[in-house]
Design a protein around this motif. Structure first.
Motif, short mmCIF file in Angstrom:
data_model
loop_
_atom_site.label_atom_id
_atom_site.label_comp_id
_atom_site.label_asym_id
_atom_site.label_seq_id
_atom_site.Cartn_x
_atom_site.Cartn_y
_atom_site.Cartn_z
N ALA A 43 0.84 -1.20 0.00
CA ALA A 43 0.00 0.00 0.00
C ALA A 43 0.88 1.25 0.00
CB ALA A 43 -0.92 0.00 1.21
N PRO A 44 0.51 2.28 -0.79
CA PRO A 44 1.33 3.49 -0.84
C PRO A 44 1.46 4.22 0.48
CG PRO A 44 -0.15 3.39 -2.72
CD PRO A 44 -0.58 2.31 -1.78
N ASN A 45 0.50 4.02 1.38
CA ASN A 45 0.57 4.69 2.67
C ASN A 45 1.42 3.87 3.63
OD1 ASN A 45 0.23 6.16 4.97
ND2 ASN A 45 -2.00 6.22 4.90
N THR A 46 2.69 4.24 3.72
CA THR A 46 3.62 3.55 4.62
C THR A 46 3.94 4.38 5.85
OG1 THR A 46 5.52 4.43 3.40
CG2 THR A 46 4.67 2.28 2.70
N THR A 47 3.16 5.44 6.08
CA THR A 47 3.41 6.32 7.22
C THR A 47 3.07 5.61 8.53
OG1 THR A 47 1.18 7.22 7.02
CG2 THR A 47 2.94 8.40 5.90
N THR A 48 3.65 6.10 9.59
CA THR A 48 3.36 5.57 10.92
C THR A 48 2.51 6.57 11.68
OG1 THR A 48 5.46 6.48 11.72
CG2 THR A 48 5.45 4.17 11.03
N ASN A 49 1.35 6.90 11.09
CA ASN A 49 0.42 7.79 11.77
C ASN A 49 0.09 7.24 13.15
OD1 ASN A 49 0.32 9.18 9.44
ND2 ASN A 49 -1.86 8.89 9.03
N GLU A 50 -0.40 8.11 14.02
CA GLU A 50 -0.92 7.63 15.29
C GLU A 50 -1.97 6.57 15.00
OE1 GLU A 50 -1.25 10.97 18.57
OE2 GLU A 50 -2.23 11.56 16.72
N THR A 51 -1.93 5.49 15.76
CA THR A 51 -2.97 4.49 15.60
C THR A 51 -4.25 4.99 16.24
OG1 THR A 51 -2.52 3.38 17.69
CG2 THR A 51 -1.23 2.68 15.75
N PHE A 52 -5.32 4.30 15.99
CA PHE A 52 -6.61 4.63 16.56
C PHE A 52 -6.52 4.68 18.09
CE2 PHE A 52 -10.96 3.74 17.75
CZ PHE A 52 -11.71 4.39 16.78
N ALA A 53 -5.86 3.67 18.67
CA ALA A 53 -5.74 3.62 20.13
C ALA A 53 -4.91 4.79 20.65
CB ALA A 53 -5.11 2.30 20.55
N ASP A 54 -3.84 5.16 19.92
CA ASP A 54 -3.02 6.29 20.33
C ASP A 54 -3.85 7.56 20.42
OD1 ASP A 54 -0.74 4.72 20.40
OD2 ASP A 54 -0.20 5.20 18.32
N VAL A 55 -4.68 7.77 19.39
CA VAL A 55 -5.50 8.98 19.38
C VAL A 55 -6.44 8.99 20.56
CG1 VAL A 55 -7.28 10.22 18.09
CG2 VAL A 55 -5.36 9.22 16.87
N ALA A 490 -2.35 14.75 4.44
CA ALA A 490 -3.18 14.02 5.39
C ALA A 490 -2.33 13.11 6.27
CB ALA A 490 -4.24 13.21 4.64
N ASP A 491 -1.26 12.55 5.69
CA ASP A 491 -0.31 11.77 6.50
C ASP A 491 0.23 12.63 7.64
OD1 ASP A 491 -0.57 9.68 4.66
OD2 ASP A 491 1.33 10.11 3.66
N ALA A 529 -1.30 -1.25 9.64
CA ALA A 529 -2.13 -0.73 10.73
C ALA A 529 -3.01 -1.85 11.29
CB ALA A 529 -2.99 0.42 10.23
N PRO A 530 -3.16 -1.90 12.61
CA PRO A 530 -4.02 -2.92 13.22
C PRO A 530 -5.49 -2.54 13.10
CG PRO A 530 -3.14 -1.47 14.90
CD PRO A 530 -2.51 -1.03 13.60
N ALA A 531 -6.34 -3.46 13.52
CA ALA A 531 -7.77 -3.16 13.58
C ALA A 531 -8.01 -2.02 14.57
CB ALA A 531 -8.55 -4.40 13.98
N ASP A 532 -8.99 -1.20 14.29
CA ASP A 532 -9.44 -0.17 15.22
C ASP A 532 -10.95 -0.14 15.18
OD1 ASP A 532 -10.28 1.60 13.05
OD2 ASP A 532 -8.16 2.06 12.76
N GLU A 533 -11.58 0.70 15.97
CA GLU A 533 -13.03 0.62 16.09
C GLU A 533 -13.75 1.04 14.81
OE1 GLU A 533 -16.55 1.21 19.40
OE2 GLU A 533 -14.51 1.87 19.84
N ALA A 534 -13.15 1.92 14.02
CA ALA A 534 -13.77 2.31 12.75
C ALA A 534 -13.47 1.32 11.63
CB ALA A 534 -13.29 3.70 12.34
N ASN A 535 -12.46 0.48 11.83
CA ASN A 535 -12.07 -0.56 10.86
C ASN A 535 -11.76 -1.81 11.68
OD1 ASN A 535 -11.53 1.29 8.28
ND2 ASN A 535 -10.59 2.29 10.06
N PRO A 536 -12.80 -2.50 12.18
CA PRO A 536 -12.61 -3.42 13.30
C PRO A 536 -12.19 -4.84 12.95
CG PRO A 536 -14.94 -3.22 12.83
CD PRO A 536 -14.22 -2.27 11.90
#
Length: 700
Positions: A43-55, A490-491, A529-536
Motif C-alpha cells: 500500500a502506498p501509505n507507509t506512514t506511521t500515523n498515530e494508531t486509533f488507540a493512540d488517538v 493528510a499523512d 495498521a491494526p484493527a481499530d473501532e472504525a475498521n474493526p
C-alpha cells in the motif's frame, strides 16, 4: 425478458473461487486493467500515523467521547428541520437487542417490498419476480448520426470517439423537456484483452491504443422515456450528446491552475489538460452540473523508477506511481505518459472534474481546490447556511476520508444568473480530512469483528483542516502542495487510515453521511495498521459501511459522531452486523462500493468483488424504524461483472453493468460471458433499466 431468482440454483451461500490478488472474488484480469494490480503491491501509505488507540489515549478520554455521542443524539440533522432523526438516534442511543425484531413482516419497509434475489452464478442480470429489464445502451452504440453500428472486428479510434465508451461506472439522470432525460455516464477504464481480437499485450498497435484512449472518459446522451414501462431509449444525434475522452480538452481551475508542477511542454501555462482517466463514481450538483472522479490514475504513467530526485520520487510513490513500462504501453505512443519525459503530466490527473451537460460548448473543469488523490466519488450537499459540502473517499487501502466546504454560498434556482453564480463555487473553500475515535477500550477491538461490550462499533471524530483558499494548515507545505499531494498532507496531520473508503452519500432525508469501505485484506498484517473501532476486522475481505452525523448542520461543522451500520459478509457468520437487525432475515452482502438513496430514505448498495463467491449485486437497506438494517438483494449482474452507478427512481432502477466477462483467461475470441447480445458475440459493458411489470413503484 425478466430473469427471476432461482432459489434452488445454489445449495449454499459460499461459492468461493480461487482468490485474486485482492483476496475477493475479483478476477486478476480486473486488477490488472482497473487499478494496476494495486492490491498485489505494498500500500502506498507507509506512514506511521498515530494508531486509533493512540488517538483515543492521547487526545480524548472515553468519557468525553461518550458525551460527544450523547450530544449528537439530540442535535438537528442537516437540512431536515427534525430533531433526533432516526440516523442521529442510531448514533447517540442504545439500540434494542436483535431479539426485539422477532416476528417482523419481511415485506414491511416501503421501497424494499420485493422477493430478494438469491446468491447465484447466472450469466444474466437477475431481478426479482415481477420485474422487467432492458439494456439501455452498450459499449460501441452510436451517439451521433452517421456512426456505424458496433462491430468488434472494425472498431477504430474515429468510431469510438462517436460511440458509447467502455466500462460504464457512474450513471446520473438529469431533467430535459417532456419525456426526454439527459443521462451522464463515466467510462472508468479499458480491458484491451476483451476489446480487440488478437490483442498482444506486449505489442499493442497504435490504432488499438488510440481506440482505448477514445473508450475512456465520459458520455452525455439524451434518452427518451417510455411512460408505459421503465424503458429508456437513446436519442441518437441529440444536440446535447457528447463524448469526452483521453485527448479532449479539460481546464485546470482553482489554486493549482498555472502552478509550475502542472506545466508541461505542450501546456507551458499549466491550465489545459488533455483527457480524464479512470473516472469511477461521481455526483450531481443542485445547480445542474455533474461531478466525476479520477481514481486509479497511477497505472497510466511509465518510468517512475527512473526518477532520482528524492522529493519527486516520494510524491510518485505515495500515489502508487512506480516501475518502468505500463500495462497498456501508452508511453510508446505519447510522451506525456512517460514520467521521464513529462514529469508533471501525472499531476494533472487525480482530480474531481465538473461538467455542464446542458451546455454543449462548455469545457469540463478539473477543480483543484478539492484535492488530488484516488477519488472514488464526490457527492455534494447544501449546508444549512448555504455552502456546498462535498464528501470524498480515497479508494486505497489505509487511505483517508475527506470533506470540502465552499467559501461561497449557493444561489438557488436554474436561471442563467444563478448558474453563473454557482459556476465557480468549487474553486475556493476549505479541505478537511477525517480522524475517527472510538468509545470502546482498545482491548475490546479483537480484529475478528466481535462487538464491544456496549453492543456497537461507534464513537466521535473531527475534521482536520488541511487548506483554506491559499492558506495551508500543514507545516512545511504550501497550499498548492497540499492540494497537489493531498495524501502527504493528510499523512502529516495524523488522519485515520481506512479500509478503502469508496462511495460517500449524504442522506437527502436526514443529512447523515454514509461511507462504503469496500475491503482491506491487509488490515492487521505484519507492519500494517491494526484493527481499530472504525475498521474493526483484520484481513477485512467483506468490507463495511459507516454512518456519520455531524455535530452542526452548517458549514462550520468540524466534529461528528459515527457508527458502523454494516459489517458485511455471510449472515451465518456471527461476526457480521446488520444495524442490529436479525441476521437470519437479510441477504448476504460483500464488498460495498457505490451508494444511492430512494424516495423512502432506504440506502442502496452496489458491490464490487463479492468475497462470498456469488456474482456482484445491488442491495436495498432500510435505515429507519424497526426494520433498520434489513438488507435485501435486488439484482445480480452477469459473469465477471461489477454492479455500478445505481440510480433509484420511483419507477425505475438503473445500474451500470461494468466489465462483464472479465475473467482470467478470457479474450475477445474466447469470452467468459455472452451477455448482453448472446452466443457468438463479445460481452459489452452496458447500462440496464429495471422496472416493476405491474406498473407499481420500485419495491412497492
Amino acid at each position: 425478458m425478466s430473469i427471476a431468482p432461482d432459489r434452488d440454483l445454489l445449495p449454499v451461500i459460499d461459492l468461493r473461487a480461487p482468490s485474486s490478488p485482492c483476496s475477493t472474488g475479483r478476477a486478476a484480469l480486473t486488477c490488472r486493467y482497473r487499478c494496476g494490480d494495486a492490491c498485489a503491491h505494498e500500500a502506498p501509505n507507509t506512514t506511521t500515523n498515530e494508531t486509533f488507540a493512540d488517538v483515543m489515549e492521547s487526545a480524548l478520554s472515553r468519557r468525553s467521547v461518550l458525551r460527544a455521542g450523547a450530544v449528537v443524539g439530540a442535535v438537528a440533522v442537516v437540512g431536515t428541520g427534525l430533531s433526533a432523526s432516526p440516523a442521529a438516534a442510531a448514533v447517540g442511543e442504545r439500540r434494542r437487542p436483535p431479539g426485539g425484531h422477532h416476528g417482523h413482516d419481511p415485506r414491511r419497509p416501503k421501497g424494499l417490498r420485493f422477493s430478494p434475489v438469491a446468491p447465484n452464478l447466472q450469466d444474466a442480470v437477475v431481478t426479482p419476480t415481477g420485474y422487467d429489464q432492458q439494456v439501455v445502451i452498450s459499449w460501441g452504440d452510436p451517439l451521433f448520426k452517421g456512426v456505424p453500428a458496433f462491430d468488434v472486428h472494425r472498431q477504430s479510434a474515429d468510431r469510438q470517439r462517436r460511440q458509447f465508451g467502455f466500462n460504464n461506472d457512474f450513471v446520473g439522470l438529469l431533467p430535459l423537456a417532456g419525456s426526454t432525460r439527459l443521462m451522464v455516464v463515466n467510462h472508468e477504464y479499458t480491458s484491451e484483452t476483451l476489446m480487440f481480437p488478437g490483442y498482444s499485450a506486449a505489442n499493442p498497435t497504435r490504432e488499438q491504443v488510440e481506440t482505448a484512449w477514445a473508450a475512456h472518459g465520459l458520455s452525455v446522451v439524451a434518452v427518451k422515456e417510455d411512460r408505459r414501462t421503465g424503458a429508456l431509449r437513446p436519442v441518437v444525434g441529440h444536440r446535447l450528446n457528447r463524448r469526452f475522452h483521453t485527448t479532449s480538452e479539460f481546464e485546470l481551475t482553482g489554486p493549482v491552475a498555472g502552478h509550475p508542477l502542472v506545466r508541461t511542454k505542450a501546456d507551458p501555462r499549466g491550465r489545459t489538460a488533455l483527457g480524464t482517466l479512470n473516472n469511477c463514481s461521481g455526483g450531481l450538483t443542485p445547480w445542474g452540473t455533474w461531478l466525476t472522479a479520477e481514481e486509479n490514475i497511477n497505472q497510466y504513467f511509465a518510468n517512475a523508477a527512473t526518477v532520482t530526485d528524492p522529493v519527486q520520487a516520494k510524491r510518485l510513490a505515495r500515489y502508487g506511481i512506480a516501475g518502468t513500462a505500463t500495462e497498456r504501453k501508452w508511453e510508446r505512443f505519447d510522451d506525456r505518459f512517460d514520467i521521464a519525459k513529462e514529469p508533471n503530466e501525472a499531476n494533472r490527473f487525480g482530480w474531481i472534474v465538473e461538467i455542464d451537460p446542458y451546455d454543449p460548448t462548455s469545457t469540463p473543469r478539473k477543480r483543484t481546490a478539492l484535492g488530488r488523490f484516488k477519488h472514488e466519488a464526490a457527492q455534494p450537499r447544501i449546508t444549512d447556511d448555504g455552502h456546498v459540502a462535498v464528501y470524498m473517499g480515497d479508494d486505497e487501502r489505509f487511505d483517508y476520508f475527506y470533506k470540502f466546504v465552499s467559501a461561497g454560498t449557493v444561489r438557488k434556482g436554474t436561471s442563467a444568473s444563478a448558474r453563473r453564480h454557482n459556476a465557480d463555487l468549487l474553486d475556493e473553500g476549505t479541505l478537511y480530512v477525517a480522524r475517527f475515535t472510538g468509545d470502546s477500550p482498545a482491548i475490546e477491538i479483537d480484529g475478528a469483528g466481535t462487538l464491544p461490550a456496549d453492543g456497537r462499533f461507534d464513537g466521535a471524530g473531527e475534521w482536520i483542516k488541511l487548506v483554506s483558499g491559499r492558506r495551508s494548515f500543514v507545516p512545511g507545505m504550501t497550499a498548492e502542495e497540499v492540494l497537489l499531494f493531498t495524501r502527504l498532507a493528510a499523512d502529516a496531520v495524523g488522519a485515520t487510515k481506512m479500509d478503502r473508503p469508496e462511495d460517500v452519500e449524504p442522506s437527502p432525508r436526514t443529512g447523515a453521511v454514509y461511507i462504503a469501505l469496500t475491503n482491506n485484506s491487509n488490515r492487521g498484517a505484519t507492519g500494517a495498521a491494526p484493527a481499530d473501532e472504525a475498521n474493526p476486522r483484520t484481513s477485512n475481505k467483506n468490507g463495511h459501511v459507516i454512518e456519520l452525523v455531524e455535530h452542526r448542520a452548517d458549514s462550520g461543522a468540524t466534529r461528528f459522531a459515527w457508527n458502523i451500520l454494516l459489517l458485511c459478509g455471510d449472515p451465518a457468520d456471527p461476526k457480521t452486523y446488520f444495524g442490529g437487525y436479525p441476521s437470519r432475515d437479510v441477504s448476504p452482502i460483500s464488498c460495498p462500493d457505490n451508494l444511492a438513496f430512494d424516495r423512502y430514505g432506504n440506502l442502496w448498495i452496489s458491490t464490487d468483488g463479492n468475497a462470498l463467491g456469488s456474482h456482484d449485486g445491488l442491495f436495498g437497506l432500510a435505515l429507519e424504524g424497526p426494520e433498520r438494517g434489513a438488507t435485501r438483494q435486488f439484482l445480480t449482474v452477469p459473469t465477471g461483472a461489477e454492479t455500478c452507478g445505481p440510480v433509484i427512481e420511483r419507477d425505475r432502477v438503473l445500474v451500470a453493468v461494468q466489465h462483464p466477462g472479465e475473467k482470467d483467461g478470457a479474450t475477445a475470441t474466447a469470452p467468459a460471458s455472452t451477455w448482453p447480445d448472446g452466443p457468438g458475440r463479445v460481452p459489452r459493458p452496458s447500462v440496464v433499466a429495471v422496472w416493476q411489470r405491474n406498473g407499481r413503484s420500485i419495491g412497492m
